[in-house]
Design a protein around this motif. Structure first.
Motif, PDB file in Angstrom:
ATOM      1  N   THR A   1      -1.992  17.301 -13.986  1.00  0.00           N
ATOM      2  CA  THR A   1      -2.113  17.805 -12.614  1.00  0.00           C
ATOM      3  C   THR A   1      -2.719  16.789 -11.638  1.00  0.00           C
ATOM      4  N   ALA A   2      -3.018  15.582 -12.094  1.00  0.00           N
ATOM      5  CA  ALA A   2      -3.686  14.612 -11.210  1.00  0.00           C
ATOM      6  C   ALA A   2      -2.768  14.146 -10.087  1.00  0.00           C
TER       7      ALA A   2
ATOM      8  N   ALA B   1       9.000  10.592 -21.647  1.00  0.00           N
ATOM      9  CA  ALA B   1       8.622  12.015 -21.640  1.00  0.00           C
ATOM     10  C   ALA B   1       9.321  12.768 -20.509  1.00  0.00           C
ATOM     11  N   THR B   2       9.414  14.089 -20.676  1.00  0.00           N
ATOM     12  CA  THR B   2       9.848  14.982 -19.605  1.00  0.00           C
ATOM     13  C   THR B   2       8.585  15.581 -19.015  1.00  0.00           C
ATOM     14  N   GLN B   3       8.429  15.467 -17.699  1.00  0.00           N
ATOM     15  CA  GLN B   3       7.185  15.982 -17.138  1.00  0.00           C
ATOM     16  C   GLN B   3       7.379  16.769 -15.854  1.00  0.00           C
ATOM     17  N   VAL B   4       6.363  17.553 -15.553  1.00  0.00           N
ATOM     18  CA  VAL B   4       6.308  18.317 -14.315  1.00  0.00           C
ATOM     19  C   VAL B   4       5.460  17.536 -13.321  1.00  0.00           C
ATOM     20  N   LEU B   5       5.891  17.545 -12.070  1.00  0.00           N
ATOM     21  CA  LEU B   5       5.122  16.908 -11.004  1.00  0.00           C
ATOM     22  C   LEU B   5       5.014  17.965  -9.907  1.00  0.00           C
ATOM     23  N   TYR B   6       3.802  18.280  -9.499  1.00  0.00           N
ATOM     24  CA  TYR B   6       3.627  19.355  -8.505  1.00  0.00           C
ATOM     25  C   TYR B   6       2.873  18.833  -7.294  1.00  0.00           C
ATOM     26  N   GLU B   7       3.408  19.154  -6.127  1.00  0.00           N
ATOM     27  CA  GLU B   7       2.860  18.594  -4.889  1.00  0.00           C
ATOM     28  C   GLU B   7       1.553  19.224  -4.420  1.00  0.00           C
ATOM     29  N   GLY B   8       1.410  20.537  -4.623  1.00  0.00           N
ATOM     30  CA  GLY B   8       0.408  21.248  -3.822  1.00  0.00           C
ATOM     31  C   GLY B   8      -0.881  21.613  -4.523  1.00  0.00           C
ATOM     32  N   THR B   9      -1.554  22.610  -3.973  1.00  0.00           N
ATOM     33  CA  THR B   9      -2.830  23.062  -4.517  1.00  0.00           C
ATOM     34  C   THR B   9      -2.579  24.184  -5.540  1.00  0.00           C
ATOM     35  N   PRO B  10      -3.550  24.411  -6.430  1.00  0.00           N
ATOM     36  CA  PRO B  10      -3.348  25.379  -7.520  1.00  0.00           C
ATOM     37  C   PRO B  10      -3.232  26.817  -7.032  1.00  0.00           C
ATOM     38  N   ASP B  11      -3.714  27.091  -5.822  1.00  0.00           N
ATOM     39  CA  ASP B  11      -3.793  28.492  -5.402  1.00  0.00           C
ATOM     40  C   ASP B  11      -2.868  28.807  -4.237  1.00  0.00           C
ATOM     41  N   THR B  12      -1.809  28.018  -4.073  1.00  0.00           N
ATOM     42  CA  THR B  12      -0.884  28.286  -2.966  1.00  0.00           C
ATOM     43  C   THR B  12       0.512  28.554  -3.516  1.00  0.00           C
ATOM     44  N   PRO B  13       1.199  29.603  -3.166  1.00  0.00           N
ATOM     45  CA  PRO B  13       0.743  30.658  -2.266  1.00  0.00           C
ATOM     46  C   PRO B  13      -0.082  31.736  -2.959  1.00  0.00           C
ATOM     47  N   HIS B  14      -0.304  31.621  -4.276  1.00  0.00           N
ATOM     48  CA  HIS B  14      -1.114  32.650  -4.955  1.00  0.00           C
ATOM     49  C   HIS B  14      -1.940  31.964  -6.048  1.00  0.00           C
ATOM     50  N   PRO B  15      -3.003  32.608  -6.504  1.00  0.00           N
ATOM     51  CA  PRO B  15      -3.920  31.935  -7.434  1.00  0.00           C
ATOM     52  C   PRO B  15      -3.333  31.678  -8.823  1.00  0.00           C
TER      53      PRO B  15
ATOM     54  N   ALA C   1       0.855  -1.193   0.000  1.00  0.00           N
ATOM     55  CA  ALA C   1       0.000   0.000   0.000  1.00  0.00           C
ATOM     56  C   ALA C   1       0.889   1.240   0.000  1.00  0.00           C
ATOM     57  N   ILE C   2       0.529   2.218  -0.812  1.00  0.00           N
ATOM     58  CA  ILE C   2       1.309   3.457  -0.917  1.00  0.00           C
ATOM     59  C   ILE C   2       0.385   4.619  -0.562  1.00  0.00           C
ATOM     60  N   TYR C   3       0.790   5.387   0.442  1.00  0.00           N
ATOM     61  CA  TYR C   3      -0.053   6.472   0.974  1.00  0.00           C
ATOM     62  C   TYR C   3       0.853   7.679   1.108  1.00  0.00           C
ATOM     63  N   LEU C   4       1.026   8.396   0.015  1.00  0.00           N
ATOM     64  CA  LEU C   4       2.047   9.435  -0.065  1.00  0.00           C
ATOM     65  C   LEU C   4       1.505  10.709  -0.692  1.00  0.00           C
ATOM     66  N   PRO C   5       2.167  11.832  -0.417  1.00  0.00           N
ATOM     67  CA  PRO C   5       1.840  13.052  -1.165  1.00  0.00           C
ATOM     68  C   PRO C   5       2.441  12.946  -2.571  1.00  0.00           C
ATOM     69  N   VAL C   6       2.222  13.953  -3.406  1.00  0.00           N
ATOM     70  CA  VAL C   6       2.810  13.935  -4.751  1.00  0.00           C
ATOM     71  C   VAL C   6       4.266  14.412  -4.657  1.00  0.00           C
ATOM     72  N   ILE C   7       5.123  13.468  -4.325  1.00  0.00           N
ATOM     73  CA  ILE C   7       6.566  13.720  -4.232  1.00  0.00           C
ATOM     74  C   ILE C   7       7.254  12.656  -5.092  1.00  0.00           C
TER      75      ILE C   7
ATOM     76  N   PHE D   1      -0.673  20.135 -21.465  1.00  0.00           N
ATOM     77  CA  PHE D   1      -1.235  20.327 -20.129  1.00  0.00           C
ATOM     78  C   PHE D   1      -2.546  19.554 -20.027  1.00  0.00           C
ATOM     79  N   TYR D   2      -2.668  18.741 -18.964  1.00  0.00           N
ATOM     80  CA  TYR D   2      -3.819  17.830 -18.829  1.00  0.00           C
ATOM     81  C   TYR D   2      -4.438  18.054 -17.450  1.00  0.00           C
ATOM     82  N   THR D   3      -5.677  18.510 -17.409  1.00  0.00           N
ATOM     83  CA  THR D   3      -6.312  18.757 -16.114  1.00  0.00           C
ATOM     84  C   THR D   3      -7.809  18.451 -16.175  1.00  0.00           C
ATOM     85  N   ALA D   4      -8.548  18.862 -15.131  1.00  0.00           N
ATOM     86  CA  ALA D   4      -9.958  18.488 -15.007  1.00  0.00           C
ATOM     87  C   ALA D   4     -10.863  19.717 -15.160  1.00  0.00           C
ATOM     88  N   PRO D   5     -12.079  19.535 -15.681  1.00  0.00           N
ATOM     89  CA  PRO D   5     -13.012  20.649 -15.851  1.00  0.00           C
ATOM     90  C   PRO D   5     -13.270  21.431 -14.567  1.00  0.00           C
TER      91      PRO D   5
END
Ligand code: WTA
Length: 653
Positions: free
Chosen positions: A306-307, A327-341, A139-145, A356-360
């Motif tokens: 961004t998933a 592929a070369t990709q970006v991996l981001y840990e946090g929320t879209p609006d931290t520290p700014h929108p 089982a893997i229970y991790l943040p996006v790191i 760029f692949y994200t959700a509606p």
């Protein structure tokens, strides 16, 4: 979706043909459709050979002799992690960046394919030393790191099976998933960053394992949040165990049908289903679609999905598809609006993201904030945009294209599910003329039909139920430990002994051109911010609270999240007067969040004295949905007590 929005969807007339310069260099070609049409199985066999390295080549493409249990490429062997790592290094691309990781506080880490290969090799050696081998569940229970990706690939490298549990799920949800799969090891972190704060993860693991009665032998803990953690005998620090392991690890070949992962998803009953995916077919379709649907040119693109890795999109389009394609990709840990929108747009500018692949739901929340925020960043690198998780309304589609895609980037609206493993319906950039709001066409090699209730194909233009009419390489192989539920849930509705058909649980409309418009779930599954939640699961969480006698949950239309959880509860008589409805609502919202996870927390909990039921005792959720959405209540003639809706509506006014 309300009938109103379906009407406006189906009157959407805007068309966006591909631009000639895009088409000229595009990865996909119309020949793919022709080849797949001429010989579907030969098409997939070619894709499997072209996309992957096989230690032993397969000679058999599909074994469908025991439906609904499929085997793809069964006599071939491969190693999934080798396909995502070593082979790129051996091909001379070891210095290419695999991951540009960005932590929420702004710390960063870059891993090339060579570095990622050594990190995964070390982790594989460390896991093997802890007794993890082929077939064991982790089982893997991790943040996006980066360690989340490293852990998944290390498990895959050993032929073991991972079960990633989204970090937002509660201790209770984690435990039920650990138990269902009899996991031997849990990989977690002290905590991760979210909304400017460290959220602890380790305490949930401690709580989940508190009775020392699970199958878990060890807990491997990544240090990320630097928060204090309690330490138990079974715990080990990742940095101690993994750093000291050797960076040499030979990837052994496993059969194409070796289980790769289990991922739990909500169904129509209270118990989440452990969706099982295997190796060769899954990786073939995940990598083929990643390359063709996103027009990936691995030597120059910078891709960002961004998933969270805790969802299927993170498995197929953060880990397996992109890495198999080098592929070369970006991996981001946090929320879209931290520290700014503008954080996401800043990241796109910083790394020169091209795909760029994200959700509606995310797109709609940015729309609400206004275009000034993205307009403040240079997004000119973007050339392809993707959407997934729920239907994208045409307004959001147009905004996405105009504001994020400079009015010219093709948008691929990709329909698929945890169960399908990879994209099933999507436009192909450079080929398809785009229609905002429609997922459009099955990808080459996939057979989709829209059926009426009686199982016959509807005449377009018309609505019906979406089925997959032929097996596909990345299809789920089953529900972990429950073959009967697998057959019942997906294959019983429309299959005949001659033709097995997979019922997806989605309604869809097919227009006169044959393009498919998804209309949402037709069962008791809600879609909140692109995440699947079961009404029954939330109802059971509510009735597990001592003050609740009965509960009914509906998904009500919500401008931001697509649907929102709205609950109606009857309190036990001894509690009914002891608290105000507001107090009860606050208490129960928190209770659901702690029982399942914050994503399941109801938007509203209404305390009522009765629930609308049919004469046979079935709750009529449709009527409650009318109330929750502020509509005139529909036909109540089948209710046992027709006055009940009046009572509920009056009470909530
Ligand atoms: C919905 C996510 C419309 C659908 C990959 C499906 C979509 C469920 C789309 C699966 C889309 C996903 N258009 N609806 N492009 N993509 N869905 O398992 O109802 O989390 O059945 O997989 O999301 O959700 P899951």
């Amino acid at each position: 979706m309300t009938s109103n929005s379906i009407d406006s969807l189906l009157h959407e007339e805007r068309r966006f043909p591909p631009s000639p310069d895009f088409t000229e260099g595009s990865v996909a070609s119309p020949a793919l459709y022709e080849q797949a049409k001429a010989d579907r199985l030969a098409f997939w066999a070619d894709r499997a050979r072209e996309q992957l390295h096989w230690h032993t080549p397969f000679t058999q493409t599909l074994d469908w002799s025991n439906p609904p249990f499929a085997k793809w490429f069964a006599d071939g062997t491969l190693n999934v992690a080798y396909n995502c790592l070593d082979r790129h290094v051996l091909a001379g691309n070891g210095d290419r960046v695999a991951i540009h990781w960005e932590g929420e506080p702004g710390d960063t880490r870059t891993l090339t394919y060579a570095e990622l290969t050594s990190e995964v090799s070390k982790a594989a050696n460390a896991l093997a030393a802890l007794g993890i081998g082929q077939g064991d569940r982790v089982a893997i229970y991790l943040p996006v790191i980066p360690e989340a990706v490293i852990a998944m690939l290390a498990v895959a490298r050993l032929g073991a099976v991972h079960s990633v549990v989204f970090g937002g799920f509660s201790a209770e949800s984690l435990r039920s998933r650990i138990d269902d799969a009899s996991a031997k090891l849990v990989i977690t972190a002290d905590g991760g960053w979210r909304k400017g704060k460290v959220f602890p993860l380790k305490p949930a693991v401690d709580a989940a394992l508190a009775d020392n009665a699970s199958t878990v032998e060890h807990v491997l803990v990544v240090r990320r949040g630097e928060n204090d953690v309690q330490w138990n005998e079974r715990d080990l620090w990742w940095h101690e165990v993994v750093s000291s392991a050797s960076a040499e690890h030979e990837a052994e070949a496993f059969e194409a049908e070796n289980p790769l992962f289990i991922l739990y998803t909500s169904g129509t009953t209270g118990k989440p289903k452990g969706i099982l995916h295997t190796s060769g077919g899954y990786l073939t379709q995940a990598s083929f679609t990643h390359k063709n649907v996103f027009d990936l040119h691995p030597e120059k693109d910078v891709y960002w999905c961004t998933a969270d890795v805790g969802w299927i999109t993170g498995h197929s389009y953060v880990v397996y598809g992109p890495l198999a394609n080098g592929a070369t990709q970006v991996l981001y840990e946090g929320t879209p609006d931290t520290p700014h929108p503008g954080r996401w747009w800043e990241i796109i500018e910083k790394y020169g993201v091209t795909i760029f692949y994200t959700a509606p739901t995310a797109i709609r929340s940015f729309m609400k904030l206004g275009r000034e925020i993205p307009d403040g960043f240079d997004l000119s690198s973007i050339r392809v945009l993707g959407s997934v998780g729920e239907p994208i309304n045409p307004e959001a589609w147009i905004w996405y294209r105009d504001v994020i895609g400079a009015g010219k980037a093709p948008i691929v609206d990709t329909w698929w599910q945890t169960e399908t493993g990879a994209i099933m319906i999507s436009a192909l950039p450079g080929i398809t003329t785009l229609k905002p709001g429609s997922a459009q066409v099955p990808i080459p090699g996939i057979k989709i039909d829209i059926l009426g209730e009686d199982g016959t194909r509807v005449d377009p233009p018309q609505g019906g139920l979406l089925v997959v009419s032929e097996p596909w390489p990345s299809m789920l192989r089953g529900i972990w430990g429950d073959p009967e539920r697998f057959a019942d849930t997906y294959w019983s509705r429309f299959s005949t002994p001659e033709a097995y058909k997979y019922f997806a649980g989605d309604g869809a409309h097919v227009d006169a051109d044959g393009d498919i418009w998804l209309l949402g779930r037709v069962d008791d599954v809600m879609n909140v911010s692109g995440h699947r939640l079961s009404t029954t699961e939330i109802e059971s969480a509510l009735v597990s609270h001592p003050i609740v006698a009965e509960a009914a949950v509906v998904g009500a239309a919500d401008e931001q999240t697509g649907q929102a959880v709205v609950a109606f509860v009857i309190l036990r008589s001894e509690h009914a007067d002891a608290q105000t409805p507001d107090e009860a609502s606050t208490l129960l919202r928190a209770h659901v969040a702690s029982a399942i996870g914050a994503i399941a927390r109801p938007r509203q909990v209404f305390v009522v004295t009765e629930l609308p039921k049919t004469r046979s005792g079935k709750i009529m959720r449709r009527l409650l949905q009318d109330v929750a959405e502020g509509r005139e209540v529909g036909d109540t003639t089948t209710l046992a007590d027709t006055a009940v809706m009046q009572i509920i509506s009056d009470k909530l006014k």
